[in-house]
Design a protein around this motif. Structure first.
Motif, PDB file in Angstrom:
ATOM      1  N   PRO A   1       3.531   6.023 -10.051  1.00  0.00           N
ATOM      2  CA  PRO A   1       2.931   4.682 -10.036  1.00  0.00           C
ATOM      3  C   PRO A   1       3.942   3.600 -10.412  1.00  0.00           C
ATOM      4  O   PRO A   1       4.708   3.739 -11.372  1.00  0.00           O
TER       5      PRO A   1
ATOM      6  N   GLU B   1      -4.057  -3.114  -0.395  1.00  0.00           N
ATOM      7  CA  GLU B   1      -5.294  -3.395  -1.130  1.00  0.00           C
ATOM      8  C   GLU B   1      -6.478  -2.668  -0.507  1.00  0.00           C
ATOM      9  O   GLU B   1      -7.341  -2.129  -1.221  1.00  0.00           O
TER      10      GLU B   1
ATOM     11  N   TRP C   1      -6.311   0.153   1.076  1.00  0.00           N
ATOM     12  CA  TRP C   1      -6.123   1.562   0.713  1.00  0.00           C
ATOM     13  C   TRP C   1      -6.580   1.806  -0.722  1.00  0.00           C
ATOM     14  O   TRP C   1      -7.299   2.767  -0.993  1.00  0.00           O
ATOM     15  N   ARG C   2      -6.170   0.957  -1.626  1.00  0.00           N
ATOM     16  CA  ARG C   2      -6.547   1.145  -3.025  1.00  0.00           C
ATOM     17  C   ARG C   2      -8.058   1.048  -3.216  1.00  0.00           C
ATOM     18  O   ARG C   2      -8.653   1.817  -3.990  1.00  0.00           O
TER      19      ARG C   2
ATOM     20  N   ARG D   1     -10.476   3.989  -4.641  1.00  0.00           N
ATOM     21  CA  ARG D   1     -11.363   3.752  -5.789  1.00  0.00           C
ATOM     22  C   ARG D   1     -12.814   4.070  -5.447  1.00  0.00           C
ATOM     23  O   ARG D   1     -13.561   4.598  -6.277  1.00  0.00           O
TER      24      ARG D   1
ATOM     25  N   GLY E   1      -7.522   8.900  -9.149  1.00  0.00           N
ATOM     26  CA  GLY E   1      -6.649   7.860  -9.654  1.00  0.00           C
ATOM     27  C   GLY E   1      -5.937   7.165  -8.514  1.00  0.00           C
ATOM     28  O   GLY E   1      -6.477   7.023  -7.407  1.00  0.00           O
ATOM     29  N   GLU E   2      -4.706   6.747  -8.721  1.00  0.00           N
ATOM     30  CA  GLU E   2      -3.950   6.047  -7.691  1.00  0.00           C
ATOM     31  C   GLU E   2      -3.329   7.040  -6.719  1.00  0.00           C
ATOM     32  O   GLU E   2      -2.710   8.023  -7.131  1.00  0.00           O
ATOM     33  N   LYS E   3      -3.488   6.776  -5.431  1.00  0.00           N
ATOM     34  CA  LYS E   3      -2.825   7.565  -4.396  1.00  0.00           C
ATOM     35  C   LYS E   3      -1.749   6.701  -3.750  1.00  0.00           C
ATOM     36  O   LYS E   3      -1.999   5.535  -3.428  1.00  0.00           O
ATOM     37  N   PRO E   4      -0.547   7.245  -3.526  1.00  0.00           N
ATOM     38  CA  PRO E   4       0.573   6.406  -3.111  1.00  0.00           C
ATOM     39  C   PRO E   4       0.494   5.936  -1.670  1.00  0.00           C
ATOM     40  O   PRO E   4      -0.213   6.499  -0.828  1.00  0.00           O
TER      41      PRO E   4
ATOM     42  N   GLY F   1       3.198  -2.643  -4.107  1.00  0.00           N
ATOM     43  CA  GLY F   1       2.593  -1.334  -4.205  1.00  0.00           C
ATOM     44  C   GLY F   1       3.111  -0.274  -3.263  1.00  0.00           C
ATOM     45  O   GLY F   1       2.536   0.823  -3.203  1.00  0.00           O
TER      46      GLY F   1
END
Length: 334
Positions: free
Chosen positions: A32, A241, A243-244, A248, A255-258, A300
């Motif tokens: 991250p 955004e 993707w995030r 979520r 959690g966060e995926k790259p 990001g």
């Protein structure tokens, strides 16, 4: 050399409980808030669709020694004069196996395998084999394909590719996660047999390329990361955004995926040469490249895979300059 936490003596025949994020290939390129750099094969400048493929092992080793995070191959089954690119020429599985034996720590990726053309059981076997033989360095980029000549050559219809893609990914993961457990799909059935070897983690690290004819909810649930194309900074920020938000909503436990992207590059000799856009990429000096990559990191982007096909300079010169001046700002992570 394998990461010390990865034991290739782990059972070849039983599914693993290890997380994909514990594998050394993933850990080398994704964390991250960090951006790392990789390279596409061929590591050379060339015109048209005919790379020389000379000196690639030496250049791959120079990239690894210089601190690049990854080396990626492409899956281009047929030479298509309308497409104008054949990637590294050689079969991606064969070439990855060859490069795995010539390198030690650098992540090895596909960008990307055309999943509908591959029998899902052979896909599972090939992916787990590269994963094992590289000591957990494999990161699997997948796509649904987009060239009509290839679909005709493989006896498929382009309108079926999205459904075939989903089924083949499902069957591959079933084969990796189970032993002698049957499953069926429209193209076949696994009954009474088992796919070996099993990968070093419960799942091969998977990057979906573009949308691959899927909606965002499927990608967010099933992919470990998203690999896409370079865009203007405003549009790329918007895609990140989206993707995030999808992760979520549909995979909050992950959690966060790259987010990763490609970037064709012509690194000019003048370090302060201003950026000039070209097809999907940039022609610029290293100081402007550092600024660009810093901006991508801030919005990001986690991994950028550089392509040197449009380069106006020899690849070894470009690698040396990137290793000395650019990679210290964006080092690989292990």
């Amino acid at each position: 050399m394998s990461d010390p936490e990865i034991h290739t003596s782990d059972s070849l025949f039983e599914p693993s409980g290890r997380r994909h994020s514990d594998l050394p290939g993933w850990r080398r390129i994704f964390a991250p808030g960090r951006l790392t750099l990789g390279l596409f094969f061929p590591i050379e400048a060339y015109s048209g669709d005919t790379p020389s493929m000379t000196g690639q092992v030496e250049l791959a080793r120079a990239a690894e020694d210089g601190g690049f995070g990854s080396l990626f191959v492409r899956d281009i089954p047929l030479r298509d004069p309308d497409f104008g690119d054949v990637g590294q020429v050689y079969d991606p599985w064969t070439y990855l196996g060859y490069i795995a034996g010539q390198t030690r720590n650098i992540a090895l990726g596909t960008g990307s395998l055309v999943v509908p053309f591959q029998n899902p059981l052979l896909l599972a076997k090939s992916a787990a084999s590269i994963d094992r033989l590289s000591g957990g360095r494999f990161v699997m980029g997948v796509a649904s394909g987009d060239r009509p000549r290839e679909f005709a050559g493989f006896g498929q219809q382009t309108e079926d590719r999205g459904a075939i893609f989903r089924e083949h990914v499902r069957v591959m993961r079933h084969a990796h996660a189970t032993s002698f457990r049957p499953t069926r799909w429209p193209g076949g059935a696994l009954m009474g047999g088992d796919v070996v070897p099993k990968p070093l983690a419960a799942e091969i690290p998977l990057l979906v390329t573009g949308t691959s004819q899927q909606d965002f909810s499927w990608i967010a649930k099933n992919a470990h990361g998203w690999l896409t194309y370079p865009r203007g900074l405003r549009e790329q920020r918007f895609k990140i955004e989206l993707w995030r938000e999808a992760v979520r909503e549909h995979a909050p436990e992950a959690g966060e995926k790259p987010f990763a992207q490609s970037l064709p590059l012509d690194l000019l000799a003048d370090p302060d040469a201003p950026p000039v856009p070209m097809r999907f990429g940039w022609r610029l000096g290293r100081n402007r490249l550092i600024e660009l990559l810093g901006t991508l990191q801030s919005i990001g982007v986690g991994h950028v895979i550089l392509g040197l096909k449009p380069s106006s300079r020899p690849a070894d010169e470009v690698l040396a300059e990137l290793a000395e001046h650019v990679l210290p700002h964006f080092p690989s992570l292990c």
